[in-house]
Design a protein around this motif. Structure first.
Motif, mmCIF file in Angstrom:
data_model
loop_
_atom_site.group_PDB
_atom_site.id
_atom_site.type_symbol
_atom_site.label_atom_id
_atom_site.label_comp_id
_atom_site.label_asym_id
_atom_site.label_seq_id
_atom_site.Cartn_x
_atom_site.Cartn_y
_atom_site.Cartn_z
ATOM 1 N N PRO A 45 -42.167 18.573 9.367
ATOM 2 C CA PRO A 45 -41.644 17.859 8.447
ATOM 3 C C PRO A 45 -42.038 18.408 7.268
ATOM 4 O O PRO A 45 -40.935 17.789 6.675
ATOM 5 C CB PRO A 45 -42.399 16.625 8.695
ATOM 6 C CG PRO A 45 -44.231 17.346 8.980
ATOM 7 C CD PRO A 45 -43.085 18.400 10.402
ATOM 8 N N LEU A 100 -47.865 20.505 8.322
ATOM 9 C CA LEU A 100 -46.136 20.289 7.577
ATOM 10 C C LEU A 100 -45.625 20.924 7.786
ATOM 11 O O LEU A 100 -44.234 21.354 8.118
ATOM 12 C CB LEU A 100 -46.838 19.855 6.164
ATOM 13 C CG LEU A 100 -48.213 18.553 6.066
ATOM 14 C CD1 LEU A 100 -47.545 19.373 4.431
ATOM 15 C CD2 LEU A 100 -46.273 17.599 6.098
ATOM 16 N N THR A 116 -48.898 13.214 10.204
ATOM 17 C CA THR A 116 -49.957 14.016 8.941
ATOM 18 C C THR A 116 -51.204 13.844 8.364
ATOM 19 O O THR A 116 -52.079 14.037 8.007
ATOM 20 C CB THR A 116 -49.495 14.570 8.309
ATOM 21 O OG1 THR A 116 -48.619 15.822 9.220
ATOM 22 C CG2 THR A 116 -50.171 15.992 7.221
ATOM 23 N N THR A 155 -43.669 5.371 6.586
ATOM 24 C CA THR A 155 -44.088 5.210 7.671
ATOM 25 C C THR A 155 -45.065 5.105 7.967
ATOM 26 O O THR A 155 -45.465 3.882 8.846
ATOM 27 C CB THR A 155 -43.423 6.121 8.799
ATOM 28 O OG1 THR A 155 -41.984 6.918 8.094
ATOM 29 C CG2 THR A 155 -43.651 6.067 10.115
ATOM 30 N N TYR A 156 -46.051 5.391 6.709
ATOM 31 C CA TYR A 156 -47.206 5.356 7.459
ATOM 32 C C TYR A 156 -47.876 3.721 7.001
ATOM 33 O O TYR A 156 -48.177 3.238 7.685
ATOM 34 C CB TYR A 156 -48.331 6.556 6.696
ATOM 35 C CG TYR A 156 -49.529 6.466 7.289
ATOM 36 C CD1 TYR A 156 -49.688 6.675 8.613
ATOM 37 C CD2 TYR A 156 -50.451 5.922 6.472
ATOM 38 C CE1 TYR A 156 -51.507 6.733 9.206
ATOM 39 C CE2 TYR A 156 -51.913 5.049 6.632
ATOM 40 C CZ TYR A 156 -52.314 6.009 7.957
ATOM 41 O OH TYR A 156 -53.677 5.826 8.091
ATOM 42 N N ARG A 169 -43.606 12.886 12.766
ATOM 43 C CA ARG A 169 -45.303 13.511 12.468
ATOM 44 C C ARG A 169 -45.508 13.539 11.149
ATOM 45 O O ARG A 169 -46.834 13.626 10.734
ATOM 46 C CB ARG A 169 -44.208 15.040 12.823
ATOM 47 C CG ARG A 169 -45.232 15.879 12.814
ATOM 48 C CD ARG A 169 -44.889 17.939 13.695
ATOM 49 N NE ARG A 169 -45.735 18.712 12.988
ATOM 50 C CZ ARG A 169 -45.919 19.740 13.595
ATOM 51 N NH1 ARG A 169 -44.316 20.086 14.152
ATOM 52 N NH2 ARG A 169 -46.185 21.100 12.922
ATOM 53 N N GLY A 170 -44.318 13.461 9.941
ATOM 54 C CA GLY A 170 -45.034 13.028 8.698
ATOM 55 C C GLY A 170 -46.374 11.775 7.876
ATOM 56 O O GLY A 170 -47.199 12.168 7.879
ATOM 57 N N ALA A 171 -45.928 11.009 9.079
ATOM 58 C CA ALA A 171 -47.052 10.071 8.998
ATOM 59 C C ALA A 171 -48.079 10.144 9.853
ATOM 60 O O ALA A 171 -49.135 10.193 9.285
ATOM 61 C CB ALA A 171 -46.036 8.706 9.797
ATOM 62 N N TYR A 207 -40.651 11.253 9.815
ATOM 63 C CA TYR A 207 -41.242 10.349 9.341
ATOM 64 C C TYR A 207 -42.239 10.195 10.508
ATOM 65 O O TYR A 207 -42.976 10.339 9.807
ATOM 66 C CB TYR A 207 -39.691 9.222 10.453
ATOM 67 C CG TYR A 207 -39.143 9.201 9.437
ATOM 68 C CD1 TYR A 207 -37.599 10.005 9.940
ATOM 69 C CD2 TYR A 207 -38.859 7.548 9.076
ATOM 70 C CE1 TYR A 207 -36.703 9.329 8.236
ATOM 71 C CE2 TYR A 207 -36.636 7.022 8.242
ATOM 72 C CZ TYR A 207 -36.425 8.045 7.500
ATOM 73 O OH TYR A 207 -35.612 7.850 7.403
ATOM 74 N N GLU A 222 -40.648 9.929 3.149
ATOM 75 C CA GLU A 222 -40.320 8.944 5.256
ATOM 76 C C GLU A 222 -41.908 8.729 5.772
ATOM 77 O O GLU A 222 -42.311 8.386 6.462
ATOM 78 C CB GLU A 222 -39.000 9.693 5.842
ATOM 79 C CG GLU A 222 -37.804 9.172 4.856
ATOM 80 C CD GLU A 222 -37.429 8.168 3.914
ATOM 81 O OE1 GLU A 222 -38.091 7.462 4.903
ATOM 82 O OE2 GLU A 222 -36.486 8.424 3.473
ATOM 83 N N GLY A 223 -42.323 10.478 5.553
ATOM 84 C CA GLY A 223 -44.267 10.310 5.918
ATOM 85 C C GLY A 223 -44.934 8.863 5.641
ATOM 86 O O GLY A 223 -45.296 8.256 6.710
ATOM 87 N N TRP A 245 -40.714 14.406 3.294
ATOM 88 C CA TRP A 245 -41.679 14.050 4.009
ATOM 89 C C TRP A 245 -42.682 13.013 2.940
ATOM 90 O O TRP A 245 -43.250 12.195 3.634
ATOM 91 C CB TRP A 245 -42.569 15.248 5.168
ATOM 92 C CG TRP A 245 -43.945 15.497 4.094
ATOM 93 C CD1 TRP A 245 -43.440 16.687 3.275
ATOM 94 C CD2 TRP A 245 -44.897 14.963 4.600
ATOM 95 N NE1 TRP A 245 -44.841 16.718 2.691
ATOM 96 C CE2 TRP A 245 -45.579 15.937 3.513
ATOM 97 C CE3 TRP A 245 -45.700 14.180 4.806
ATOM 98 C CZ2 TRP A 245 -47.122 15.302 2.922
ATOM 99 C CZ3 TRP A 245 -47.250 14.247 4.129
ATOM 100 C CH2 TRP A 245 -47.596 14.727 3.643
#
Ligand code: TRP
Ligand code: ZN
Length: 457
Positions: free
Chosen positions: A374, A449, A395, A338-339, A391-393, A389, A334-335, A331
């Motif tokens: 994530p 997370l 966060t 994505t953010y 839920r990571g973003a 992706y 990818e988080g 994450w």
């Protein structure tokens, strides 16, 4: 010095070594680095400093001939050590110029040097190999590695595709510099990481010599080749090399026009671009189904939209320069990427990150977005799943709402600069966020997370 004294010293030195458990000369480098999701990826006992790869590929026969010269340092005494390599016939294998014994066991190429290596010593491995590379099928069913295309190959290595085309210590913790030269039939172009330092054609074959001198994880190496329309220039002041499959030129134009502004905008968020070249490889390999942030030259399986281009360029900071230590922390790549898409959307007046958050938050508890959480994808098949992706973003949006914009953007920039070229963990991100905000964020990060199911707000 009299002979006797030298002997005494030698006896003393070996006694000291023998007393140290790790210093036995029969020590074996471990076959993996114990990643929770890919335990056999990478190898213990040494660090690679540099890979020099000389490759020749013939798309007609699909045969790859390779010669790899790997310069490494022993981190323990080594009677034997492993490299990761899938398939191929080994032509010769030398350590420090002497033929070495070797065996194969799955992706482990087990090497027994003629003379055991002492801890701390630098050594050079030369492997020549040949064969038809096979793509690797991942736990989620996707393909990676050396993927043959109509006119060449699409070459992507996340998380475990690199051993399908070169022998490596295939673990993101062992970054190294690379010289990759690829010889292809004249008329084709071979594209790799970093700077093109040589290009020459003779006897109907062209050799492209590439050099990436910045630290690079093995999964980010590429050698995509085929028919390409190449544009060299500068993007946001940085030398650029963009290669586009002829069938994708028209479809790529709109996104590529935004390339300079994407680099400028992301530099304003994460700090200066971490490498000395930018670029992109836009191929026609739709069977792959995803893009990859290969260092300095992300690979796209088809013409990207501007959002996908921004996503992969953002990975140059978050993923390529600042890289996870173990795969469950994906994450952090990818988080964040994505953010970064959401920040770009905001910058270009499309939607705000809060609007994106609200949309995803409106999805019901049953949506696959919510589980597994994530920060703990649990199974390698979930590495590139929706929670990592989106839920990571989300966060990061919760963090932003908790600490405020000023602290949030300080955290992002500090993350990308303080850990530049390094390897990181989620715990280090939480610690940095707490330090910059002077807040206790443990419960919030834990809920977003690590807890399965839709978090309460
Ligand atoms: N890291 C890629 C991205 O930018 C995605 C990716 C890499 C991927 N390997 C994959 C997705 C395998 C699915 C399967 O998002
Ligand atoms: Zn990504």
């Amino acid at each position: 010095m009299p002979r006797g004294r030298v002997l005494t010293l030698a006896v003393l030195v070996s006694a000291v070594f023998a007393a140290h458990a790790n210093a036995r000369f029969d020590a074996l480098g471990s076959p993996g680095l114990g990643d929770p999701l890919f335990p056999l990826a990478g190898n213990g006992g040494y660090d690679v400093g540099h890979y020099a790869l000389q490759l020749a590929y013939e798309p007609r026969t699909k045969v790859l001939d390779g010669s790899a010269t790997i310069t490494a340092t022993a981190r323990q005494n080594l009677a034997r050590f492993d490299l990761d390599l899938r398939g191929f016939r080994i032509g010769s294998l030398k350590v420090d110029g002497r033929p070495a014994a070797f065996g194969r066991n799955g992706q482990e190429l087990q090497i027994t040097p003629a003379i055991p290596l002492k801890s701390g010593r630098q050594f050079v491995v030369n492997v020549s190999y040949s064969g038809v590379p096979s793509a690797v099928t991942d736990p989620d069913g996707s393909i990676e590695g050396w993927v043959a295309t109509n006119d060449g190959a699409f070459v992507v290595g996340e998380p475990q595709g690199s051993p399908s085309w070169f022998p490596s210590n295939d673990n993101p913790r062992d970054k190294a510099s690379y010289d990759i030269s690829v010889t292809v039939p004249a008329g084709l172009t071979a594209v790799s990481n970093g700077t093109l330092v040589g290009q020459s054609t003779r006897n109907g074959r062209t050799t492209f010599a590439w050099r990436e001198s910045f630290p690079m994880a093995s999964y980010l190496a590429t050698a995509t080749l085929g028919r390409f329309v190449v544009t060299k220039g500068r993007v946001a002041g940085i030398p650029s090399y963009v290669a586009v499959d002829p069938s994708q030129v028209a479809g790529s134009a709109a996104a590529l026009a935004q390339f300079p502004e994407i680099v400028r905008f992301l530099s304003s968020i994460y700090g200066p671009y971490p490498f000395d070249t930018v670029g992109a490889i836009i191929d026609n390999a739709p069977e792959v189904g995803y893009a990859l942030e290969s260092q300095t030259k992300p690979n796209f399986d088809s013409a990207p939209d501007v959002t996908t281009l921004a996503h992969e360029i953002s990975h140059q900071w978050v993923g390529d320069s600042v890289t996870l230590t173990t795969w469950p922390d994906i994450w952090l790549h990818e988080g964040f990427a994505t953010y970064s898409e959401w920040l770009w959307a905001d910058h270009t007046g499309q939607f705000t990150p809060q609007a994106a958050f609200d949309y995803y938050y409106s999805l019901p508890d049953s949506n696959p977005l919510w589980s597994p959480p994530p920060g703990a994808p649990g199974d390698a098949a979930n590495l590139f799943g929706d929670p990592v992706y989106f839920r990571g973003a989300m966060t990061l949006q919760v963090l932003r709402n908790t600490v405020g914009d000023a602290a949030f953007f300080r955290i992002l920039r500090r993350w990308a600069t303080q850990y530049r070229y390094g390897n990181v963990t989620t715990a280090q991100f939480i610690a940095l966020a707490q330090q910059e905000s002077h807040m206790d964020l443990g419960a919030m990060f834990h809920r977003w997370l690590y807890e399965p199911g839709k978090p309460a707000v």
